[in-house]
Scaffold this motif. Structure first.
Motif, PDB file in Angstrom:
ATOM      1  N   PRO A  16      31.797  35.907  46.564  1.00 36.56           N
ATOM      2  CA  PRO A  16      32.061  35.316  45.252  1.00 36.56           C
ATOM      3  C   PRO A  16      30.841  34.670  44.604  1.00 36.56           C
ATOM      4  CG  PRO A  16      33.765  34.687  46.822  1.00 36.56           C
ATOM      5  CD  PRO A  16      32.699  35.406  47.589  1.00 36.56           C
ATOM      6  N   SER A  17      29.879  34.272  45.403  1.00 42.48           N
ATOM      7  CA  SER A  17      28.676  33.625  44.846  1.00 42.48           C
ATOM      8  C   SER A  17      27.911  34.558  43.914  1.00 42.48           C
ATOM      9  CB  SER A  17      27.763  33.126  45.963  1.00 42.48           C
ATOM     10  OG  SER A  17      27.243  34.218  46.709  1.00 42.48           O
ATOM     11  N   VAL A  18      28.101  35.871  44.077  1.00 44.01           N
ATOM     12  CA  VAL A  18      27.430  36.844  43.203  1.00 44.01           C
ATOM     13  C   VAL A  18      27.858  36.638  41.758  1.00 44.01           C
ATOM     14  CG1 VAL A  18      27.276  39.317  42.666  1.00 44.01           C
ATOM     15  CG2 VAL A  18      27.196  38.549  45.047  1.00 44.01           C
ATOM     16  N   PHE A  19      29.075  36.140  41.567  1.00 48.54           N
ATOM     17  CA  PHE A  19      29.629  35.977  40.221  1.00 48.54           C
ATOM     18  C   PHE A  19      29.674  34.527  39.761  1.00 48.54           C
ATOM     19  CE2 PHE A  19      31.867  39.510  42.409  1.00 48.54           C
ATOM     20  CZ  PHE A  19      31.245  40.546  41.756  1.00 48.54           C
ATOM     21  N   ALA A  20      29.041  33.655  40.489  1.00 43.38           N
ATOM     22  CA  ALA A  20      29.139  32.213  40.227  1.00 43.38           C
ATOM     23  C   ALA A  20      28.710  31.826  38.817  1.00 43.38           C
ATOM     24  CB  ALA A  20      28.325  31.433  41.255  1.00 43.38           C
ATOM     25  N   ASP A  21      27.755  32.533  38.244  1.00 44.88           N
ATOM     26  CA  ASP A  21      27.275  32.170  36.916  1.00 44.88           C
ATOM     27  C   ASP A  21      28.022  32.878  35.796  1.00 44.88           C
ATOM     28  OD1 ASP A  21      26.276  34.695  37.395  1.00 44.88           O
ATOM     29  OD2 ASP A  21      24.327  34.305  36.506  1.00 44.88           O
ATOM     30  N   SER A  22      29.086  33.595  36.139  1.00 43.62           N
ATOM     31  CA  SER A  22      29.842  34.348  35.131  1.00 43.62           C
ATOM     32  C   SER A  22      30.815  33.457  34.395  1.00 43.62           C
ATOM     33  CB  SER A  22      30.618  35.484  35.792  1.00 43.62           C
ATOM     34  OG  SER A  22      29.724  36.394  36.361  1.00 43.62           O
ATOM     35  N   ASP A  32      30.895  43.662  29.402  1.00 39.57           N
ATOM     36  CA  ASP A  32      30.677  42.492  30.265  1.00 39.57           C
ATOM     37  C   ASP A  32      31.263  42.708  31.659  1.00 39.57           C
ATOM     38  OD1 ASP A  32      29.350  41.150  28.209  1.00 39.57           O
ATOM     39  OD2 ASP A  32      31.183  40.164  27.517  1.00 39.57           O
ATOM     40  N   LEU A  33      32.436  43.322  31.722  1.00 36.51           N
ATOM     41  CA  LEU A  33      33.050  43.623  33.019  1.00 36.51           C
ATOM     42  C   LEU A  33      32.191  44.615  33.796  1.00 36.51           C
ATOM     43  CD1 LEU A  33      35.354  43.409  35.054  1.00 36.51           C
ATOM     44  CD2 LEU A  33      36.546  45.197  33.749  1.00 36.51           C
ATOM     45  N   GLY A  46      27.947  43.080  41.446  1.00 38.75           N
ATOM     46  CA  GLY A  46      28.624  43.114  42.742  1.00 38.75           C
ATOM     47  C   GLY A  46      28.257  44.339  43.554  1.00 38.75           C
ATOM     48  N   VAL A  47      28.238  45.483  42.904  1.00 37.16           N
ATOM     49  CA  VAL A  47      27.872  46.737  43.581  1.00 37.16           C
ATOM     50  C   VAL A  47      26.454  46.639  44.134  1.00 37.16           C
ATOM     51  CG1 VAL A  47      27.325  49.157  43.122  1.00 37.16           C
ATOM     52  CG2 VAL A  47      29.479  48.210  42.320  1.00 37.16           C
ATOM     53  N   ASN A  48      25.535  46.146  43.322  1.00 40.01           N
ATOM     54  CA  ASN A  48      24.140  46.032  43.756  1.00 40.01           C
ATOM     55  C   ASN A  48      23.992  45.025  44.894  1.00 40.01           C
ATOM     56  OD1 ASN A  48      23.282  47.927  41.892  1.00 40.01           O
ATOM     57  ND2 ASN A  48      22.887  46.389  40.323  1.00 40.01           N
ATOM     58  N   ALA A  49      24.772  43.952  44.866  1.00 42.30           N
ATOM     59  CA  ALA A  49      24.707  42.943  45.928  1.00 42.30           C
ATOM     60  C   ALA A  49      25.164  43.520  47.263  1.00 42.30           C
ATOM     61  CB  ALA A  49      25.559  41.734  45.560  1.00 42.30           C
ATOM     62  N   MET A  50      26.020  44.537  47.218  1.00 45.75           N
ATOM     63  CA  MET A  50      26.518  45.162  48.448  1.00 45.75           C
ATOM     64  C   MET A  50      25.711  46.396  48.821  1.00 45.75           C
ATOM     65  SD  MET A  50      30.652  44.719  48.112  1.00 45.75           S
ATOM     66  CE  MET A  50      30.818  46.319  47.418  1.00 45.75           C
TER      67      MET A  50
END
Length: 64
Positions: free
Chosen positions: A58-64, A18-19, A26-30
Motif C-alpha cells: 500500500p505504501s506505493v499509493f501513499a501519495d495518491s 489517473d487510475l 503498482g505494476v512497476n513496483a512489483m
C-alpha cells in the motif's frame, strides 16, 4: 513469429488516466507488466484459478 505478428489480437480498455497511472506505479513496483496483472485477474475472475493476483504494498499509493 514475424515482428509485429502476435499470437492473440489486442484488446482495448480505457481506464481513467489517473487510475491507469496509479496502476502502472503498482505494476512497476512489483517488477511486473500491466498485461500480466490483467491476465492474472481475468483467470481468477473466470474461475480458472482461486488465487487472486498479488498486489503491491500500500505504501506505493501513499501519495495518491
Amino acid at each position: 513469429m514475424p515482428h509485429g505478428v502476435h499470437k492473440t489480437q489486442s484488446k482495448t480498455y480505457r481506464p481513467d488516466p489517473d487510475l491507469h497511472a496509479k496502476a502502472m506505479r503498482g505494476v512497476n513496483a512489483m517488477d511486473s507488466t500491466m498485461n500480466a496483472q490483467i491476465i492474472a485477474f481475468l483467470r481468477w475472475f473466470t474461475h480458472e484459478t482461486d488465487e487472486l493476483p498479488r498486489r503491491p504494498d500500500p505504501s506505493v499509493f501513499a501519495d495518491s
